[in-house]
Design an enzyme around this catalytic site. Sequence first.
Site, mmCIF file in Angstrom:
data_model
loop_
_atom_site.group_PDB
_atom_site.id
_atom_site.type_symbol
_atom_site.label_atom_id
_atom_site.label_comp_id
_atom_site.label_asym_id
_atom_site.label_seq_id
_atom_site.Cartn_x
_atom_site.Cartn_y
_atom_site.Cartn_z
ATOM 1 N N ALA A 129 -44.607 -41.862 -30.610
ATOM 2 C CA ALA A 129 -45.358 -41.030 -31.646
ATOM 3 C C ALA A 129 -46.192 -40.035 -30.942
ATOM 4 O O ALA A 129 -46.904 -39.387 -31.534
ATOM 5 C CB ALA A 129 -45.941 -41.855 -32.912
ATOM 6 N N ALA A 130 -46.319 -39.954 -29.562
ATOM 7 C CA ALA A 130 -47.066 -38.911 -28.813
ATOM 8 C C ALA A 130 -46.752 -37.679 -29.314
ATOM 9 O O ALA A 130 -47.744 -36.843 -29.594
ATOM 10 C CB ALA A 130 -46.804 -39.152 -27.424
ATOM 11 N N GLY A 131 -45.567 -37.322 -29.209
ATOM 12 C CA GLY A 131 -45.057 -35.981 -29.541
ATOM 13 C C GLY A 131 -45.230 -35.707 -31.127
ATOM 14 O O GLY A 131 -45.732 -34.485 -31.322
ATOM 15 N N ASP A 132 -45.346 -36.505 -31.920
ATOM 16 C CA ASP A 132 -45.506 -36.107 -33.532
ATOM 17 C C ASP A 132 -47.057 -36.051 -33.541
ATOM 18 O O ASP A 132 -47.384 -35.429 -34.183
ATOM 19 C CB ASP A 132 -45.094 -37.463 -34.023
ATOM 20 C CG ASP A 132 -43.467 -37.908 -34.099
ATOM 21 O OD1 ASP A 132 -42.652 -36.959 -33.959
ATOM 22 O OD2 ASP A 132 -43.211 -39.262 -34.015
HETATM 23 O O1 RIB Z 1 -41.094 -39.884 -32.661
HETATM 24 C C1 RIB Z 1 -41.310 -41.356 -32.686
HETATM 25 C C2 RIB Z 1 -40.271 -41.878 -33.996
HETATM 26 O O2 RIB Z 1 -39.114 -41.606 -33.615
HETATM 27 C C3 RIB Z 1 -40.537 -43.525 -34.139
HETATM 28 O O3 RIB Z 1 -41.454 -43.708 -34.962
HETATM 29 C C4 RIB Z 1 -39.014 -43.839 -34.762
HETATM 30 O O4 RIB Z 1 -39.153 -43.949 -36.157
HETATM 31 C C5 RIB Z 1 -38.127 -42.425 -34.243
HETATM 32 O O5 RIB Z 1 -37.628 -41.766 -35.279
#
Ligand code: RIB
Length: 325
Positions: free
Chosen positions: A264-267
């Site tokens: 989730a770093a990119g998110d």
């Molecule tokens: O970007 C991270 C996410 O990628 C994770 O939470 C996982 O669900 C995948 O979709």
Amino acid sequence: MSLKPSSSSSTDGRAAAPRIVVFGSLNMDLVVRVPHAPAAGETLLGHSIADIPGGKGANQAVSCARQGGSVRMIGCVGDDAHGKALRDSLERDGIDTASLRTVAGEPTGTALILVEDSGQNRIVMIPGANARLEADEAALKQQVQGAAFLVAQFETPLDQVARAIAVAHEAGCKVLLNPSPVQAIAEPLWPKIDTLVVNEIEAQTLCGQSADSPEEAAHAGQALRAKGIARVVVTLGSRGAVAVDADGARHHPAPKVQAVDTTAAGDTFLGALAVALSEGQGFDEAVRLGIRAAALCIQQPGAQPSIPQRDAVLRSPMPPDWIKL
Ligand code: RIB
């Protein structure tokens, strides 16, 4: 359920939270911590296993909300315990889930995630209910009205993402796209994208040029921008990110931190970027905020639990100055 103001204007004189609409995926992450990723045929003793809320769309929605955005999530979950847990999790962050559909007979999306001791991860996603997400043009037109950004990724059907982007663009709402997992983008879609966020692998797949170093990422970013996009960010993990716009390319280094889990770093980066841009901050300031948020994210395990609140980001160390490329 709406817990935050849905308008971008305020009657008490304070700037209202920017409205952001996220069209995308929700997954329950099945996270297995391992010393290292097993080789083919190898059996390995893992450290732990846990269910953690994730999914690129939901993570990006949570990041936007924790950075101060007023967020609506458009997506699908299954009619099961994971679906309920994911909905509850978004609502705890004040995200509007009125457009989150529960699909009978489909399991909620799942991501199998191996996290190595180094913090690196490997992910396999099983779409489940995410595959049932449809862009309802009439509803979307209303939902993006007055929103600062439509945020989308590629964990839901590509034709529906394309339709959502077209509706937002037509309605005058800017589109921030994270084409992950990467797939080819149809030519007519490119000019409808305002801001593109890709990692080095996605950049290379989309433009056919290596993006492994900041210099290469700058060239790849320029090639992607030439397709009609205002701003491109190529993220480079521990080396930070390269920002490309009409003023050229800048390398933004990342602060040095000990990675526990890069999931989730990119998110997290994208959510902070979206909110900062929506607030009218400059592109470079927004990228810096994203890098600080991502640096905090990777020091904690899991996807959504590791996404920092804005005050924590603002208290975190400033990254080194950017370098013009
Ligand atoms: O970007 C991270 C996410 O990628 C994770 O939470 C996982 O669900 C995948 O979709």
